[in-house]
Design a protein around this motif. Structure first.
Motif, PDB file in Angstrom:
ATOM      1  N   PRO A 347       0.782  -1.238   0.000  1.00  0.00           N
ATOM      2  CA  PRO A 347       0.000   0.000   0.000  1.00  0.00           C
ATOM      3  C   PRO A 347       0.814   1.290   0.000  1.00  0.00           C
ATOM      4  CG  PRO A 347      -0.094  -1.075   2.151  1.00  0.00           C
ATOM      5  CD  PRO A 347       0.565  -2.039   1.226  1.00  0.00           C
ATOM      6  N   TYR A 348       2.039   1.283   0.533  1.00  0.00           N
ATOM      7  CA  TYR A 348       2.767   2.542   0.686  1.00  0.00           C
ATOM      8  C   TYR A 348       3.352   3.027  -0.642  1.00  0.00           C
ATOM      9  CZ  TYR A 348       6.079   6.013   2.453  1.00  0.00           C
ATOM     10  OH  TYR A 348       6.783   7.165   2.676  1.00  0.00           O
ATOM     11  N   GLN A 349       4.074   2.169  -1.320  1.00  0.00           N
ATOM     12  CA  GLN A 349       4.674   2.556  -2.597  1.00  0.00           C
ATOM     13  C   GLN A 349       4.055   1.853  -3.797  1.00  0.00           C
ATOM     14  OE1 GLN A 349       9.026   2.088  -2.349  1.00  0.00           O
ATOM     15  NE2 GLN A 349       9.113   4.305  -2.474  1.00  0.00           N
ATOM     16  N   GLN A 350       3.309   0.772  -3.575  1.00  0.00           N
ATOM     17  CA  GLN A 350       2.794  -0.051  -4.656  1.00  0.00           C
ATOM     18  C   GLN A 350       3.982  -0.531  -5.516  1.00  0.00           C
ATOM     19  OE1 GLN A 350      -0.539   1.983  -6.527  1.00  0.00           O
ATOM     20  NE2 GLN A 350      -1.590   2.195  -4.588  1.00  0.00           N
ATOM     21  N   TRP A 351       3.835  -0.578  -6.849  1.00  0.00           N
ATOM     22  CA  TRP A 351       5.015  -0.924  -7.646  1.00  0.00           C
ATOM     23  C   TRP A 351       5.976   0.258  -7.589  1.00  0.00           C
ATOM     24  CZ3 TRP A 351       6.705  -5.444  -8.738  1.00  0.00           C
ATOM     25  CH2 TRP A 351       7.790  -5.593  -9.602  1.00  0.00           C
ATOM     26  N   SER A 352       7.288  -0.009  -7.497  1.00  0.00           N
ATOM     27  CA  SER A 352       8.237   1.060  -7.174  1.00  0.00           C
ATOM     28  C   SER A 352       9.573   0.829  -7.850  1.00  0.00           C
ATOM     29  CB  SER A 352       8.446   1.105  -5.653  1.00  0.00           C
ATOM     30  OG  SER A 352       9.077  -0.103  -5.217  1.00  0.00           O
ATOM     31  N   ASP A 353      10.497   1.757  -7.602  1.00  0.00           N
ATOM     32  CA  ASP A 353      11.862   1.603  -8.100  1.00  0.00           C
ATOM     33  C   ASP A 353      12.530   0.378  -7.481  1.00  0.00           C
ATOM     34  OD1 ASP A 353      11.818   2.798  -5.571  1.00  0.00           O
ATOM     35  OD2 ASP A 353      13.458   4.194  -6.004  1.00  0.00           O
ATOM     36  N   VAL A 354      12.353   0.176  -6.180  1.00  0.00           N
ATOM     37  CA  VAL A 354      12.995  -0.934  -5.475  1.00  0.00           C
ATOM     38  C   VAL A 354      12.496  -2.276  -5.999  1.00  0.00           C
ATOM     39  CG1 VAL A 354      13.278  -2.050  -3.225  1.00  0.00           C
ATOM     40  CG2 VAL A 354      13.442   0.446  -3.420  1.00  0.00           C
TER      41      VAL A 354
END
Length: 375
Positions: A347-354
């Motif tokens: 929930p916080y970043q969803q799909w992300s760079d990491v």
């Protein structure tokens, strides 16, 4: 109040910004093109006051369904990014956010700057396994970087990776960064095994001009590079022209073209089922790679994705189809979401760079599984 886009990949037009609760914006179209969806801008205003930012032309964007369930990225330091409440009413996108500091950046996805790209290729060059080549220049005069990883030999497979044909799909270069970190790690056994069998040819950014200009899908001439692979030209698509020339020179045994998909909230791949030369051997290789990918990472799935082309009906202007047919090799388009992977929601970043970086690392295991059978 100030809204600025005077930086690498900046894109927004301000219609009105008289009140924090009624900021009206439009996304600027790609140059000489009707494509638009990527945005990236800085807001300087008053902290601890709720701001409402409305993108008026969202419904006319390249992928209006991409706004459904989408949450905007924001950052105070341009290093750590987080999602902020975003809604779509079928016409306009509304971002509601109370900044804790006086300035904040917003973006469609976490940006990957041209400066970071240059840092990446110079960092990679420090490895004794890597040779950096410049294949040519773009219409705006930027270099087309190629990283050759491993010592070429007759018995070794040639593995090609390209990313960001569509410049707004920045997750693709984050994927490449993670993949390179693993591939160049001398303590990583998967990498050592791969480089004994393969040479990697990696183009981290296929569309430098579009990236810097803040485009979604096109280069400086307004051309969608992923529709140029049948007959690329120096005048319209030098990026593809130079890469394809190099492919002809060294050969291709496997090709992955890394992308992001605005609509589909999953990681998936698209194969070459519709190319004229598709046969049982190709089908078996594709099935083996899909199975290996499923084993390599829980982020990958095969339930959701694009419809398969009918036999002989593939679009041969698309990179993965064109390369699969030209070199009779295994070739896929790899897609990641702009939203989240609904199989593993975060929930916080969803799909992300990491997560994109980790997906790149994990992909090496799938490549290793099929490498011995590529010839």
């Amino acid at each position: 109040m100030l809204i600025s886009t005077a930086f690498d990949s900046g894109n927004i037009e301000v219609l009105s910004a008289d009140r924090p609760d009624n900021i009206r914006l439009n996304i600027r179209k790609d140059h000489q093109s009707d494509f638009y969806q990527w945005f990236h801008f800085k807001l300087l205003s008053t902290a601890e006051i709720e701001h409402t930012l409305i993108i008026e032309n969202a419904s006319g964007s390249a992928y209006p369904k991409g706004w459904e369930g989408y949450q905007t990225f924001a950052s105070y330091d341009r290093d750590t990014w987080f999602r902020v409440p975003t809604s779509f009413d079928g016409s306009k996108v509304t971002i509601q956010f109370t900044p804790e500091q006086e300035s904040v950046f917003f973006a469609y996805f976490i940006p990957y700057s041209w400066e970071r790209h240059l840092d990446l290729v110079q960092w990679a060059q420090q490895s004794s396994w890597v040779e950096q080549k410049v294949l040519g220049t773009t219409l705006d005069g930027r270099e087309m970087n190629l990283l050759v990883i491993g010592e070429p030999a007759e018995h070794k497979r040639s593995i090609w990776i390209t990313a960001r044909q569509h410049p707004g799909e920045t997750m693709a270069e984050w994927f490449v960064e993670g993949m390179l970190e693993a591939l160049l790690n001398e303590d990583e056994p998967v990498s050592r095994q791969l480089l004994e069998q393969c040479v990697f040819y990696v183009v981290p950014n296929m569309n430098p001009d579009g990236s810097v200009r803040g485009h979604l899908r096109t280069n400086a001439a307004g051309v969608n590079l992923n529709r140029e692979w049948k007959t690329p030209t120096i005048e319209k698509s030098p990026e593809v022209f130079h890469v394809l020339n190099m492919m002809d020179e060294v050969g291709v045994d496997m090709y992955l073209d890394i992308h992001g998909d605005e609509n589909i909230p999953y990681n998936f791949i698209a194969g070459a089922e519709g190319i004229p030369s598709y046969d049982d051997r190709h089908a078996q290789l594709e099935a083996s790679f899909r199975a290996a990918y499923l084993q390599a990472t829980a982020e990958f799935q095969t339930t959701y994705g694009y419809d398969k082309d009918e036999p002989g009906k593939a679009n041969l202007t698309v990179a993965s189809n064109a390369v699969a047919e030209r070199f009779r090799c295994l070739a896929f388009t790899v897609e990641m979401p702009f939203k989240d992977n609904d199989d593993l929601p975060e929930p916080y970043q969803q799909w992300s760079d990491v997560r994109s970086q980790q997906f790149g690392r994990d992909t090496l295991r799938a490549i290793l599984a099929v490498a011995p059978r590529l010839r």
